[in-house]
Design an enzyme around this catalytic site. Structure first.
Site, PDB file in Angstrom:
ATOM      1  N   LYS A 186       2.628   2.554   2.562  1.00  0.00           N
ATOM      2  CA  LYS A 186       1.698   3.635   3.248  1.00  0.00           C
ATOM      3  C   LYS A 186       3.283   2.927   4.185  1.00  0.00           C
ATOM      4  CE  LYS A 186      -2.502   4.046   3.577  1.00  0.00           C
ATOM      5  NZ  LYS A 186      -3.452   5.045   3.701  1.00  0.00           N
ATOM      6  N   LYS A 220       0.401  -1.144  -0.016  1.00  0.00           N
ATOM      7  CA  LYS A 220      -0.575  -0.388  -0.102  1.00  0.00           C
ATOM      8  C   LYS A 220       0.651   0.982  -0.134  1.00  0.00           C
ATOM      9  CE  LYS A 220      -3.541   0.185   2.514  1.00  0.00           C
ATOM     10  NZ  LYS A 220      -4.592  -0.129   3.328  1.00  0.00           N
TER      11      LYS A 220
HETATM   12  N1  C2G Z   1     -12.456   6.693   5.308  1.00  0.00           N
HETATM   13  C1  C2G Z   1     -13.360   8.067   5.443  1.00  0.00           C
HETATM   14  N2  C2G Z   1     -13.704   8.985   5.748  1.00  0.00           N
HETATM   15  C2  C2G Z   1     -11.983   9.815   5.555  1.00  0.00           C
HETATM   16  C3  C2G Z   1     -11.005   8.344   6.248  1.00  0.00           C
HETATM   17  C4  C2G Z   1     -11.438   7.412   5.494  1.00  0.00           C
HETATM   18  O1  C2G Z   1     -14.817   6.876   5.861  1.00  0.00           O
HETATM   19  N3  C2G Z   1     -12.322  10.798   6.351  1.00  0.00           N
HETATM   20  C5  C2G Z   1     -12.479   5.283   5.284  1.00  0.00           C
HETATM   21  C6  C2G Z   1     -11.927   4.645   4.024  1.00  0.00           C
HETATM   22  O2  C2G Z   1     -12.694   4.836   2.586  1.00  0.00           O
HETATM   23  C7  C2G Z   1     -11.781   3.334   4.205  1.00  0.00           C
HETATM   24  C8  C2G Z   1     -11.297   3.844   6.057  1.00  0.00           C
HETATM   25  O3  C2G Z   1     -12.071   4.718   6.531  1.00  0.00           O
HETATM   26  O4  C2G Z   1     -13.299   2.771   4.416  1.00  0.00           O
HETATM   27  C9  C2G Z   1     -10.265   2.674   6.765  1.00  0.00           C
HETATM   28  O5  C2G Z   1      -9.657   4.505   5.985  1.00  0.00           O
HETATM   29  P1  C2G Z   1      -8.211   3.863   5.555  1.00  0.00           P
HETATM   30  O6  C2G Z   1      -7.450   3.353   6.624  1.00  0.00           O
HETATM   31  O7  C2G Z   1      -7.370   5.090   4.633  1.00  0.00           O
HETATM   32  O8  C2G Z   1      -8.215   2.493   4.610  1.00  0.00           O
HETATM   33  P2  C2G Z   1      -7.663   2.235   3.387  1.00  0.00           P
HETATM   34  O9  C2G Z   1      -5.930   2.935   2.847  1.00  0.00           O
HETATM   35  O10 C2G Z   1      -7.989   2.768   2.660  1.00  0.00           O
HETATM   36  O11 C2G Z   1      -7.325   0.356   3.031  1.00  0.00           O
HETATM   37  O12 C2G Z   1      -8.208  -4.109   1.702  1.00  0.00           O
HETATM   38  C10 C2G Z   1      -8.405  -2.661   1.469  1.00  0.00           C
HETATM   39  C11 C2G Z   1      -7.456  -1.079   2.407  1.00  0.00           C
HETATM   40  O13 C2G Z   1      -7.320  -2.123   3.357  1.00  0.00           O
HETATM   41  C12 C2G Z   1      -8.353  -0.060   2.159  1.00  0.00           C
END
Ligand code: C2G
Length: 129
Positions: A47, A45
């Site tokens: 990250k 990712k």
């Molecule tokens: N999210 C949200 N609003 C934000 C930031 C994040 O609703 N302002 C939601 C994202 O859409 C996601 C969840 O919070 O559903 C977790 O966000 P992240 O930690 O950024 O997840 P991500 O890196 O997108 O990982 O296999 C799927 C991945 O692991 C998703």
């Protein structure tokens, strides 16, 4: 007992994540959160997490909406997780809209609106100022 699952990194946990987790829990009775491991974040990712997996897990486990936290180690495990945890609903923020429709033959797939104005990137940028 409706069982819900969602996936994410949840690093620098913020209210956008909480909004998502609250609404995901509202979709059922039991919420499983598959939390991206440090290795998965780094390898797949691009990250680098500020908090380690254990710390991010402890934070999530303290949230009233979260019933179980499991590790997310790869992109492919979702199909297995849905069977293993008898999941009825798969929930993600709509930045992923359409990306997980292939899971629809296993469970309901729901994309919830992201909280628009907040992100970890924004937090880090603002803190730098
Ligand atoms: N999210 C949200 N609003 C934000 C930031 C994040 O609703 N302002 C939601 C994202 O859409 C996601 C969840 O919070 O559903 C977790 O966000 P992240 O930690 O950024 O997840 P991500 O890196 O997108 O990982 O296999 C799927 C991945 O692991 C998703």
């Amino acid at each position: 007992m409706k069982r819900v699952i969602t996936y994410g990194t949840f690093d620098l946990l913020h209210y956008g994540h909480i909004n998502l987790l609250r609404r995901a829990k509202q979709q059922g009775d039991y919420l499983v959160v598959a939390l991206s491991t440090d290795e998965f974040n780094l390898k797949s990712k691009d990250k680098v997490c500020y908090f380690s997996y254990d710390k991010r897990k402890a934070l999530l486990e303290s949230i009233r909406y979260v019933d179980l936290v499991i590790p997310e180690e790869n992109w492919e495990q979702k199909t297995i997780d849905i069977n293993l945890y008898h999941i009825d609903k798969f929930v993600m923020g709509d930045d992923w809209a359409g990306k997980f429709d292939f899971l629809q033959d296993q469970c309901e797939v729901i994309y919830l609106e992201r909280t628009p104005e907040i992100s970890t990137t924004k937090i880090k940028k603002d803190m730098k100022r």
